[in-house]
Design a protein around this motif. Sequence first.
Motif, PDB file in Angstrom:
ATOM      1  N   GLU A 123      30.285  30.482  33.342  1.00 29.41           N
ATOM      2  CA  GLU A 123      29.670  31.693  32.816  1.00 29.41           C
ATOM      3  C   GLU A 123      27.910  31.797  32.735  1.00 29.41           C
ATOM      4  OE1 GLU A 123      29.165  35.195  30.336  1.00 29.41           O
ATOM      5  OE2 GLU A 123      30.770  34.296  31.134  1.00 29.41           O
ATOM      6  N   GLU A 159      43.130  32.980  28.066  1.00 26.25           N
ATOM      7  CA  GLU A 159      42.146  34.362  28.542  1.00 26.25           C
ATOM      8  C   GLU A 159      41.069  34.145  28.921  1.00 26.25           C
ATOM      9  OE1 GLU A 159      44.724  34.120  26.291  1.00 26.25           O
ATOM     10  OE2 GLU A 159      46.345  35.522  27.098  1.00 26.25           O
ATOM     11  N   SER A 160      40.320  33.220  27.977  1.00 25.01           N
ATOM     12  CA  SER A 160      38.773  33.299  28.068  1.00 25.01           C
ATOM     13  C   SER A 160      38.427  32.510  29.496  1.00 25.01           C
ATOM     14  CB  SER A 160      38.471  31.988  26.873  1.00 25.01           C
ATOM     15  OG  SER A 160      39.124  30.838  26.939  1.00 25.01           O
ATOM     16  N   ASP A 163      39.170  35.384  31.995  1.00 27.40           N
ATOM     17  CA  ASP A 163      38.114  36.566  32.029  1.00 27.40           C
ATOM     18  C   ASP A 163      36.971  36.093  32.750  1.00 27.40           C
ATOM     19  OD1 ASP A 163      37.657  39.066  31.342  1.00 27.40           O
ATOM     20  OD2 ASP A 163      36.360  38.380  29.347  1.00 27.40           O
ATOM     21  N   ARG A 164      36.597  34.951  32.998  1.00 30.23           N
ATOM     22  CA  ARG A 164      35.545  34.349  33.756  1.00 30.23           C
ATOM     23  C   ARG A 164      35.704  34.627  35.155  1.00 30.23           C
ATOM     24  NH1 ARG A 164      34.858  32.337  28.739  1.00 30.23           N
ATOM     25  NH2 ARG A 164      32.955  31.542  27.884  1.00 30.23           N
ATOM     26  N   THR A 227      38.374  51.549  31.514  1.00 28.11           N
ATOM     27  CA  THR A 227      38.303  50.672  30.587  1.00 28.11           C
ATOM     28  C   THR A 227      39.227  50.907  29.410  1.00 28.11           C
ATOM     29  OG1 THR A 227      36.348  49.550  31.515  1.00 28.11           O
ATOM     30  CG2 THR A 227      36.861  49.157  29.336  1.00 28.11           C
ATOM     31  N   LEU A 240      40.808  45.647  29.032  1.00 35.49           N
ATOM     32  CA  LEU A 240      39.704  45.212  29.662  1.00 35.49           C
ATOM     33  C   LEU A 240      38.633  44.786  28.724  1.00 35.49           C
ATOM     34  CD1 LEU A 240      39.083  47.279  33.058  1.00 35.49           C
ATOM     35  CD2 LEU A 240      39.507  44.677  32.798  1.00 35.49           C
ATOM     36  N   SER A 241      37.957  43.686  28.920  1.00 32.77           N
ATOM     37  CA  SER A 241      36.893  43.179  28.026  1.00 32.77           C
ATOM     38  C   SER A 241      35.698  43.941  28.429  1.00 32.77           C
ATOM     39  CB  SER A 241      36.910  41.688  27.932  1.00 32.77           C
ATOM     40  OG  SER A 241      36.627  41.232  29.464  1.00 32.77           O
ATOM     41  N   ARG A 243      33.150  42.055  29.553  1.00 36.77           N
ATOM     42  CA  ARG A 243      32.958  41.297  30.745  1.00 36.77           C
ATOM     43  C   ARG A 243      33.530  41.868  31.876  1.00 36.77           C
ATOM     44  NH1 ARG A 243      34.617  36.406  29.370  1.00 36.77           N
ATOM     45  NH2 ARG A 243      32.299  35.411  28.616  1.00 36.77           N
ATOM     46  N   GLY A 244      34.763  42.355  31.745  1.00 37.63           N
ATOM     47  CA  GLY A 244      35.762  42.821  32.653  1.00 37.63           C
ATOM     48  C   GLY A 244      35.107  44.250  33.122  1.00 37.63           C
ATOM     49  N   HIS A 279      44.303  40.179  36.228  1.00 31.66           N
ATOM     50  CA  HIS A 279      44.444  38.936  35.322  1.00 31.66           C
ATOM     51  C   HIS A 279      43.989  39.139  33.892  1.00 31.66           C
ATOM     52  CE1 HIS A 279      40.586  38.972  37.072  1.00 31.66           C
ATOM     53  NE2 HIS A 279      40.269  38.077  36.692  1.00 31.66           N
ATOM     54  N   ARG A 280      43.249  40.202  33.621  1.00 31.53           N
ATOM     55  CA  ARG A 280      42.878  40.491  32.515  1.00 31.53           C
ATOM     56  C   ARG A 280      43.561  41.197  31.524  1.00 31.53           C
ATOM     57  NH1 ARG A 280      37.930  40.697  35.847  1.00 31.53           N
ATOM     58  NH2 ARG A 280      36.512  39.057  35.087  1.00 31.53           N
TER      59      ARG A 280
END
Length: 311
Positions: A123, A159-160, A163-164, A227, A240-241, A243-244, A279-280
């Motif tokens: 990150e 997931e954390s 998401d990266r 999104t 989607l986050s 970040r996504g 993957h998110r």
Amino acid sequence: MQANELSQNILSEIKKIIQGKDQVIQMTICAILAGGHVLLEDIPGVGKTTLAMSLARALALDYRRMQFTPDVLPSDLIGFNLYDKTSETFRFEKGAVYTNLFLADEINRTSPKTQSALLEVMEEGKATVEGVTRELPKPFFVIATQNPFGSSGTQKLPESQLDRFMVCLTMGYPDRDSAIDILKNSVRKDYNAINCVCSVEELGKMQQTVENLYVDDSIYEYIMALTELTRNQEFFALGLSPRGSIALLKMAKAMAFTKGRDFVIPEDVMDVFLSVASHRVKLSPKQKASGQDLTDLLLKVLKEAPIPHLS
């Protein structure tokens, strides 16, 4: 050198080792230009590690490879303080992440504690050991490979962690002609045949150009429409986050750059959407039970979002 020409040169160099995977190589190049990390998910033996090593050579990146096993420790990654009897002081020993391109081979075979050591690294480009935070070399990328969940000795990434990763790509089996070429040249992989296409400094300039590409307001609206569809549809348990969404924007910029444009069009977003979202986004339990395919549902999202028309 034109951006699309440079992209083709990188592609040509990697194809000396990897056959029949032009799209995967292209998406990996885009992720690097966007400053993101790449997750390569597939069965063993389809060229995931070879792709990462070939890319590092083509881009003149210093790289380190670590084979992830259950006994790998966080200190192996981010480093540790070692007591020196001669000077009676502690000195810091760098871990494997102190490089430009860190290849995490079979990342889902190690412990969650070791995986979590990569969260700050991926990150922020920093590593903290015993309260002291150190910058990693720039540029810094993680290319991780993982075997499909359910393979012997594997466990799901949280997931954390997922998401990266800017994108998740699947190599897949080669087509028949490419498979025959692989058989004919199966004696050895000559990485020395790959020429350096650009320097680290040139890569940094390209990344800056990608970052500054023009994006029309309608493209921002389009990304948010996609999104929100992943968040509001009943067949997704996790959308989607933020970040996504940012990853989708950055990848679309990189795709436009590799195609020789200085602005983003809707097709750029479409081209990268599956790799950024797959993957998110998580299926709801109901959809899992019904046997729905995640890719099909993401394609449905693409069809439902209104495509903007740039003036």
